[in-house]
Design a protein around this motif. Sequence first.
Motif, PDB file in Angstrom:
ATOM      1  N   GLU A   1     -40.501  22.799  18.329  1.00  0.00           N
ATOM      2  CA  GLU A   1     -41.602  21.861  18.092  1.00  0.00           C
ATOM      3  C   GLU A   1     -42.633  21.883  19.214  1.00  0.00           C
ATOM      4  OE1 GLU A   1     -39.496  18.184  17.454  1.00  0.00           O
ATOM      5  OE2 GLU A   1     -39.683  18.376  15.285  1.00  0.00           O
ATOM      6  N   GLN A   2     -42.254  22.311  20.388  1.00  0.00           N
ATOM      7  CA  GLN A   2     -43.163  22.343  21.532  1.00  0.00           C
ATOM      8  C   GLN A   2     -43.927  23.661  21.643  1.00  0.00           C
ATOM      9  OE1 GLN A   2     -41.194  20.868  25.097  1.00  0.00           O
ATOM     10  NE2 GLN A   2     -39.835  19.666  23.808  1.00  0.00           N
ATOM     11  N   GLU A   3     -43.654  24.606  20.780  1.00  0.00           N
ATOM     12  CA  GLU A   3     -44.326  25.912  20.799  1.00  0.00           C
ATOM     13  C   GLU A   3     -45.541  25.877  19.879  1.00  0.00           C
ATOM     14  OE1 GLU A   3     -40.237  28.506  21.445  1.00  0.00           O
ATOM     15  OE2 GLU A   3     -41.351  28.702  19.576  1.00  0.00           O
ATOM     16  N   LEU A   4     -46.720  25.825  20.464  1.00  0.00           N
ATOM     17  CA  LEU A   4     -47.940  25.728  19.667  1.00  0.00           C
ATOM     18  C   LEU A   4     -48.139  26.928  18.747  1.00  0.00           C
ATOM     19  CD1 LEU A   4     -50.380  24.275  22.341  1.00  0.00           C
ATOM     20  CD2 LEU A   4     -49.113  23.051  20.550  1.00  0.00           C
ATOM     21  N   GLY A   5     -47.673  28.093  19.146  1.00  0.00           N
ATOM     22  CA  GLY A   5     -47.873  29.293  18.352  1.00  0.00           C
ATOM     23  C   GLY A   5     -46.894  29.467  17.209  1.00  0.00           C
ATOM     24  N   THR A   6     -45.823  28.682  17.184  1.00  0.00           N
ATOM     25  CA  THR A   6     -44.864  28.767  16.084  1.00  0.00           C
ATOM     26  C   THR A   6     -45.358  27.828  14.988  1.00  0.00           C
ATOM     27  OG1 THR A   6     -43.066  29.234  17.624  1.00  0.00           O
ATOM     28  CG2 THR A   6     -42.443  28.540  15.409  1.00  0.00           C
ATOM     29  N   ARG A   7     -45.904  28.413  13.915  1.00  0.00           N
ATOM     30  CA  ARG A   7     -46.548  27.608  12.865  1.00  0.00           C
ATOM     31  C   ARG A   7     -45.558  27.015  11.878  1.00  0.00           C
ATOM     32  NH1 ARG A   7     -52.063  28.803  13.509  1.00  0.00           N
ATOM     33  NH2 ARG A   7     -52.172  28.932  15.770  1.00  0.00           N
ATOM     34  N   ALA A   8     -44.472  27.714  11.613  1.00  0.00           N
ATOM     35  CA  ALA A   8     -43.408  27.191  10.754  1.00  0.00           C
ATOM     36  C   ALA A   8     -42.103  27.822  11.219  1.00  0.00           C
ATOM     37  CB  ALA A   8     -43.674  27.505   9.288  1.00  0.00           C
TER      38      ALA A   8
END
Length: 103
Positions: A32-39
């Motif tokens: 949840e804290q990874e801005l680049g992980t979209r889903a």
Amino acid sequence: MIEVALSVTLKAKPGKEKDVADFLRSARSVVEQELGTRAWFALQFDESTFGVFDVFPDDEARQAHLAGGVGQALAAHGAELFSVEPNIQSVDVLAYKLPGDDA
């Protein structure tokens, strides 16, 4: 925009199935804290086979995810939890639909 993804298959050691499921559930707070992980999806296919599928806007975000907290935890606990090395496949996304895409 979503361009790339990771498809990961994990095989739990006998007796470690609950530990793998718990590990994957707890990984959500890191992702949840990874801005680049979209889903991001943690999956269970059968009693001992698990998976992760996640999508990214570009390879830079995908590589950051692999080097991040979940990737480090997989490396640290892999021998304890998994009967074989995780099968990590980098894939290209051809089409997708995410919440909010219907506007």
